[in-house]
Design a protein around this motif. Structure first.
Motif, PDB file in Angstrom:
ATOM      1  N   TRP A 173       0.844  -1.195   0.000  1.00 37.30           N
ATOM      2  CA  TRP A 173       0.000   0.000   0.000  1.00 37.30           C
ATOM      3  C   TRP A 173       0.884   1.251   0.000  1.00 37.30           C
ATOM      4  CZ3 TRP A 173      -1.250  -4.474   2.409  1.00 37.30           C
ATOM      5  CH2 TRP A 173      -2.500  -5.023   2.093  1.00 37.30           C
ATOM      6  N   ALA A 174       0.298   2.358  -0.464  1.00 32.21           N
ATOM      7  CA  ALA A 174       1.106   3.585  -0.566  1.00 32.21           C
ATOM      8  C   ALA A 174       1.049   4.445   0.679  1.00 32.21           C
ATOM      9  CB  ALA A 174       0.646   4.399  -1.776  1.00 32.21           C
ATOM     10  N   SER A 175       0.085   4.187   1.592  1.00 30.51           N
ATOM     11  CA  SER A 175      -0.013   5.014   2.809  1.00 30.51           C
ATOM     12  C   SER A 175      -0.719   4.220   3.906  1.00 30.51           C
ATOM     13  CB  SER A 175      -0.809   6.290   2.515  1.00 30.51           C
ATOM     14  OG  SER A 175      -2.160   5.936   2.281  1.00 30.51           O
ATOM     15  N   ILE A 176      -0.577   4.710   5.120  1.00 24.73           N
ATOM     16  CA  ILE A 176      -1.244   4.070   6.261  1.00 24.73           C
ATOM     17  C   ILE A 176      -2.758   4.152   6.071  1.00 24.73           C
ATOM     18  CG2 ILE A 176      -1.689   4.284   8.737  1.00 24.73           C
ATOM     19  CD1 ILE A 176       1.204   5.159   9.114  1.00 24.73           C
ATOM     20  N   ASP A 177      -3.237   5.287   5.581  1.00 19.63           N
ATOM     21  CA  ASP A 177      -4.672   5.472   5.376  1.00 19.63           C
ATOM     22  C   ASP A 177      -5.218   4.402   4.426  1.00 19.63           C
ATOM     23  OD1 ASP A 177      -7.038   6.663   5.809  1.00 19.63           O
ATOM     24  OD2 ASP A 177      -6.673   8.438   4.563  1.00 19.63           O
ATOM     25  N   GLU A 178      -4.532   4.215   3.304  1.00 21.24           N
ATOM     26  CA  GLU A 178      -4.971   3.196   2.329  1.00 21.24           C
ATOM     27  C   GLU A 178      -4.932   1.806   2.957  1.00 21.24           C
ATOM     28  OE1 GLU A 178      -2.973   3.058  -1.434  1.00 21.24           O
ATOM     29  OE2 GLU A 178      -3.134   5.231  -1.696  1.00 21.24           O
ATOM     30  N   ASP A 192      -3.775  10.363  15.247  1.00 22.16           N
ATOM     31  CA  ASP A 192      -4.718   9.899  16.278  1.00 22.16           C
ATOM     32  C   ASP A 192      -6.037   9.412  15.683  1.00 22.16           C
ATOM     33  OD1 ASP A 192      -5.433  12.424  15.597  1.00 22.16           O
ATOM     34  OD2 ASP A 192      -5.498  13.228  17.648  1.00 22.16           O
ATOM     35  N   GLN A 193      -6.451   9.964  14.517  1.00 22.04           N
ATOM     36  CA  GLN A 193      -7.726   9.512  13.951  1.00 22.04           C
ATOM     37  C   GLN A 193      -7.680   8.077  13.418  1.00 22.04           C
ATOM     38  OE1 GLN A 193      -5.908  12.118  12.784  1.00 22.04           O
ATOM     39  NE2 GLN A 193      -6.348  12.565  10.648  1.00 22.04           N
ATOM     40  N   PHE A 194      -6.452   7.499  13.376  1.00 18.28           N
ATOM     41  CA  PHE A 194      -6.344   6.090  12.934  1.00 18.28           C
ATOM     42  C   PHE A 194      -6.591   5.114  14.089  1.00 18.28           C
ATOM     43  CE2 PHE A 194      -2.882   7.562   9.714  1.00 18.28           C
ATOM     44  CZ  PHE A 194      -3.859   7.915   8.790  1.00 18.28           C
ATOM     45  N   LEU A 195      -6.553   5.624  15.298  1.00 18.59           N
ATOM     46  CA  LEU A 195      -6.510   4.731  16.470  1.00 18.59           C
ATOM     47  C   LEU A 195      -7.639   3.703  16.490  1.00 18.59           C
ATOM     48  CD1 LEU A 195      -5.380   7.059  19.400  1.00 18.59           C
ATOM     49  CD2 LEU A 195      -4.314   4.902  18.718  1.00 18.59           C
ATOM     50  N   LEU A 205       1.781   8.533  21.794  1.00 18.54           N
ATOM     51  CA  LEU A 205       1.533   7.091  21.891  1.00 18.54           C
ATOM     52  C   LEU A 205       2.490   6.397  22.867  1.00 18.54           C
ATOM     53  CD1 LEU A 205       0.913   6.290  18.112  1.00 18.54           C
ATOM     54  CD2 LEU A 205      -0.785   6.488  19.916  1.00 18.54           C
ATOM     55  N   ASP A 206       3.464   7.143  23.376  1.00 22.59           N
ATOM     56  CA  ASP A 206       4.493   6.520  24.227  1.00 22.59           C
ATOM     57  C   ASP A 206       3.908   5.799  25.442  1.00 22.59           C
ATOM     58  OD1 ASP A 206       6.207   7.649  22.462  1.00 22.59           O
ATOM     59  OD2 ASP A 206       7.409   8.739  23.940  1.00 22.59           O
ATOM     60  N   THR A 207       2.842   6.352  25.997  1.00 22.85           N
ATOM     61  CA  THR A 207       2.295   5.780  27.240  1.00 22.85           C
ATOM     62  C   THR A 207       1.098   4.867  26.973  1.00 22.85           C
ATOM     63  OG1 THR A 207       1.020   7.805  27.438  1.00 22.85           O
ATOM     64  CG2 THR A 207       3.070   7.680  28.726  1.00 22.85           C
ATOM     65  N   THR A 208       0.886   4.493  25.715  1.00 21.19           N
ATOM     66  CA  THR A 208      -0.243   3.614  25.392  1.00 21.19           C
ATOM     67  C   THR A 208       0.237   2.170  25.254  1.00 21.19           C
ATOM     68  OG1 THR A 208       0.023   3.758  22.997  1.00 21.19           O
ATOM     69  CG2 THR A 208      -1.264   5.503  24.047  1.00 21.19           C
ATOM     70  N   THR A 209      -0.706   1.251  25.133  1.00 23.64           N
ATOM     71  CA  THR A 209      -0.348  -0.178  24.975  1.00 23.64           C
ATOM     72  C   THR A 209       0.241  -0.451  23.599  1.00 23.64           C
ATOM     73  OG1 THR A 209      -2.578  -0.661  24.224  1.00 23.64           O
ATOM     74  CG2 THR A 209      -2.102  -1.015  26.585  1.00 23.64           C
ATOM     75  N   LEU A 210       0.209   0.524  22.703  1.00 23.90           N
ATOM     76  CA  LEU A 210       0.832   0.333  21.381  1.00 23.90           C
ATOM     77  C   LEU A 210       2.359   0.287  21.493  1.00 23.90           C
ATOM     78  CD1 LEU A 210      -1.265   2.844  19.231  1.00 23.90           C
ATOM     79  CD2 LEU A 210      -1.323   0.363  19.069  1.00 23.90           C
ATOM     80  N   ASN A 211       2.872   0.812  22.571  1.00 25.65           N
ATOM     81  CA  ASN A 211       4.325   0.983  22.687  1.00 25.65           C
ATOM     82  C   ASN A 211       5.047  -0.359  22.876  1.00 25.65           C
ATOM     83  OD1 ASN A 211       6.967   1.483  23.356  1.00 25.65           O
ATOM     84  ND2 ASN A 211       6.526   3.204  24.723  1.00 25.65           N
ATOM     85  N   GLY A 212       5.591  -0.874  21.756  1.00 31.47           N
ATOM     86  CA  GLY A 212       6.430  -2.071  21.830  1.00 31.47           C
ATOM     87  C   GLY A 212       7.886  -1.706  21.640  1.00 31.47           C
ATOM     88  N   TRP A 213       8.155  -0.455  21.236  1.00 30.60           N
ATOM     89  CA  TRP A 213       9.516  -0.061  20.857  1.00 30.60           C
ATOM     90  C   TRP A 213      10.454   0.108  22.045  1.00 30.60           C
ATOM     91  CZ3 TRP A 213       5.124   2.852  20.053  1.00 30.60           C
ATOM     92  CH2 TRP A 213       5.014   4.050  20.737  1.00 30.60           C
ATOM     93  N   ASP A 214       9.894   0.443  23.212  1.00 28.26           N
ATOM     94  CA  ASP A 214      10.787   0.612  24.365  1.00 28.26           C
ATOM     95  C   ASP A 214      11.371  -0.750  24.776  1.00 28.26           C
ATOM     96  OD1 ASP A 214      10.648   3.338  24.561  1.00 28.26           O
ATOM     97  OD2 ASP A 214       9.003   3.355  26.012  1.00 28.26           O
ATOM     98  N   GLU A 215      10.497  -1.766  24.847  1.00 32.29           N
ATOM     99  CA  GLU A 215      10.971  -3.110  25.205  1.00 32.29           C
ATOM    100  C   GLU A 215      11.916  -3.634  24.113  1.00 32.29           C
ATOM    101  OE1 GLU A 215      10.150  -4.161  28.124  1.00 32.29           O
ATOM    102  OE2 GLU A 215      11.125  -6.135  28.052  1.00 32.29           O
ATOM    103  N   GLN A 216      11.573  -3.333  22.857  1.00 30.77           N
ATOM    104  CA  GLN A 216      12.416  -3.731  21.717  1.00 30.77           C
ATOM    105  C   GLN A 216      13.825  -3.174  21.898  1.00 30.77           C
ATOM    106  OE1 GLN A 216      11.013  -1.747  18.210  1.00 30.77           O
ATOM    107  NE2 GLN A 216      12.360  -2.835  16.799  1.00 30.77           N
TER     108      GLN A 216
END
Ligand code: CP
Length: 527
Positions: free
Chosen positions: A233-238, A278-281, A307-318
């Motif tokens: 896909w060309a974008s997150i929206d698509e 945020d509208q993608f959430l 998004l740092d303090t949300t459950t989406l945050n996998g990058w800190d543990e990574q």
């Protein structure tokens, strides 16, 4: 004699330098180490403890995470840690990298070099060159670990990403559906995924990037060769509009500094296509996690800081996992771990000579009849026939010329372009009355220069030996070939005389042994 520990002394230049079994061993050991570390368990089984093992961090390009996690991992091991400061060394005065590494190699009984370079394929070249130097001295060969080479690969980032995905999937290796988002064109952590994702038995990859940032075709093909399902896909929206969205999103930063002005002028639009908003959430699947090799852009991150303090945050543990995976990588290549490894290691690079076939000469052929049209008949000598058979006449002439020049056939001969038995079809013939023998090496060269030709050895006007040649699995040791990637370690002037070397990777495609660039057969030749 072969080492009983298959992991000892292994260079990690690309993700595929560890087999899938070896990668899974790395992930199991990392998991055990991380648990022991968290629970106050015994860490000694993982520690190298060898004051004569030099770990040299040679970062010739900037790094924070890779360098610091390796620095901390080496300190954990109680080894001799050296951080080479390229900016204040004579390296800035065009000093040779090989000489510098040789010198450092001389300072320790055993050595591991962790390298970051702009040039691509440096670790493989050093493995060969310094390895041969160590052999001459009768010393243990050093290990080279690629901490990121240009746009090529970043295998240890890949291993830590895989470890993180497995951790998130509760160690289920059966299936991964991952979205790769951002600058897939330049992102070496993305390129390493073309092989690294094989740690999962079934893989679906969703590529999300505008055309200018899209994954180079060679990596897409490699993913498909590895059996991955690949969608784009060309974008997150698509992507979010398409349905069947992954719950594992892997972002990379835009490397606009590597791009031309035309692309840079479109920065806002390109960045918007791969930046989460945020509208993608509420369009995300449940339990979605985001990952990023970091660094994120300070002002315009593709994963915004809200998004740092949300459950989406996998990058800190990574990012934390970089420490644990690198402790285990060092322990494996230093031989501290690996004796309990059971499984397959990468296949040895064996010589396959099936591209040269001797064909039985069933009937004495009258050479005068066969080669009489416009070419001097030979009573004794060598005739190379079927050169570029069926190709356009201009291409056949070029091939005849290439055969003559690369095999240095500066002797009496006649040659030309002729009909085959089919009047609509042409081929090249080179007739060489002065060449009475041909060596195996020359046959290999001829196969590389002109696959699908035949070679006839003639005595008393009869063919006494005949060979059919086909496309060889490797092409190397020619002064007339070169990798066309200007960042490749083999590129003239880039490094220090590394001879080009190509592996055939399907059909008429050849891949550079050092930088991984795929070429069409014709493109590897300079003549
Ligand atoms: N992920 C990564 O390679 O980060 P550094 O550039 O900070 O090493």
């Amino acid at each position: 004699m072969k080492s009983v520990n298959p992991l000892l002394g292994r260079t990690l230049a690309v993700a595929d330098d560890l087999s899938v079994d070896e990668q899974r061993y790395l992930y199991r050991k990392t998991r055990a180490l991380k648990e022991a570390w968290a629970n106050g368990g015994d860490l000694e089984p993982y520690r190298i403890r060898d004051p004569e093992l030099g770990v040299y961090l040679m970062f010739l390009e900037d790094s924070t995470r890779t360098k610091e996690s390796f620095r901390n991992a080496a300190s954990f091991h109680d080894v001799k840690l050296n951080v080479f400061d390229a900016s204040t060394s004579s390296f800035t005065k065009s000093e040779s990298l090989v000489d510098t590494v040789k010198m450092l190699f001389g300072y320790s009984r055993r050595s591991i070099f962790v390298m970051r370079t702009k040039m691509e394929g440096v670790c493989r070249a050093l493995e060969e060159q310094i390895g041969a130097y160590a052999d001459r001295l009768g010393r243990e060969r050093p290990v080279f670990i690629n901490g990121g080479d240009g746009r090529h690969e970043h295998p240890t980032q890949e291993y830590l990403d895989q470890f993180t995905f497995l951790e998130q999937k509760n160690w289920d290796e059966s299936y991964l559906h991952v979205a790769l988002i951002g600058d897939l064109h330049h992102g070496r952590t993305i390129h390493s995924k073309a092989d690294g994702l094989k740690a999962f038995r079934s893989v679906k990859v969703d590529l999300v990037a505008p055309e200018e940032l899209s994954l180079p075709t060679s990596y897409k093909l490699r993913m498909m060769d590895n059996g991955f399902e690949v969608r784009e896909w060309a974008s997150i929206d698509e992507y979010l509009s398409a349905g069947d969205v992954s719950d594992t999103w892997y972002f990379t930063r835009l490397q606009l500094e590597r791009m031309g002005d035309e692309v840079r002028e479109r920065e806002t639009e390109l960045r918007r296509a791969v930046t989460f908003r945020d509208q993608f959430l509420d369009r995300l699947p449940e339990m979605t996690r985001f990952f990023h090799p970091l660094p994120r852009h300070r002002e315009k991150p593709v994963i915004p800081s809200f998004l740092d303090t949300t459950t989406l945050n996998g990058w800190d543990e990574q990012s934390i996992n970089g420490y644990f995976t690198r402790i285990i990588e060092l322990a494996m290549v230093a031989g501290r771990l690996g004796e309990d490894f059971r499984g397959e290691s990468p296949a040895e690079d064996e010589d396959d000579e099936s591209f040269i076939t001797e064909i039985p000469v069933t009937r004495k052929t009258d050479v005068k009849d066969r080669f009489k049209v416009g070419i001097k008949p030979v009573t004794a000598g060598t005739v190379i026939d079927h050169i570029a058979k069926g190709k356009p006449e201009e291409e056949i002439w070029n091939r005849v010329d290439k055969v003559r020049r690369t095999l240095k056939l500066n002797v009496r001969s006649s040659h030309g372009v002729f009909h085959t038995n089919n009047p609509e079809e042409f081929k090249g013939i080179v007739s060489l009355p002065d060449i009475l023998e041909i060596s195996h090496t020359e046959l290999k060269k001829l196969a590389a220069v002109s696959p699908e030709c035949t070679l006839n050895i003639i005595r008393d006007s009869s063919v006494i030996k005949k060979y059919r040649l086909s496309m060889p699995p490797k092409i190397y040791k020619f002064s007339e070939i070169s990798c066309k990637n200007p960042e490749c370690v083999t590129f003239p002037g880039a490094y220090q005389h590394v001879q080009p070397f190509f592996y055939r990777t399907g059909g008429e495609t050849f891949t550079c042994r050092y930088c991984g660039k795929r070429h069409a057969y014709g493109d590897i030749w300079d003549i």
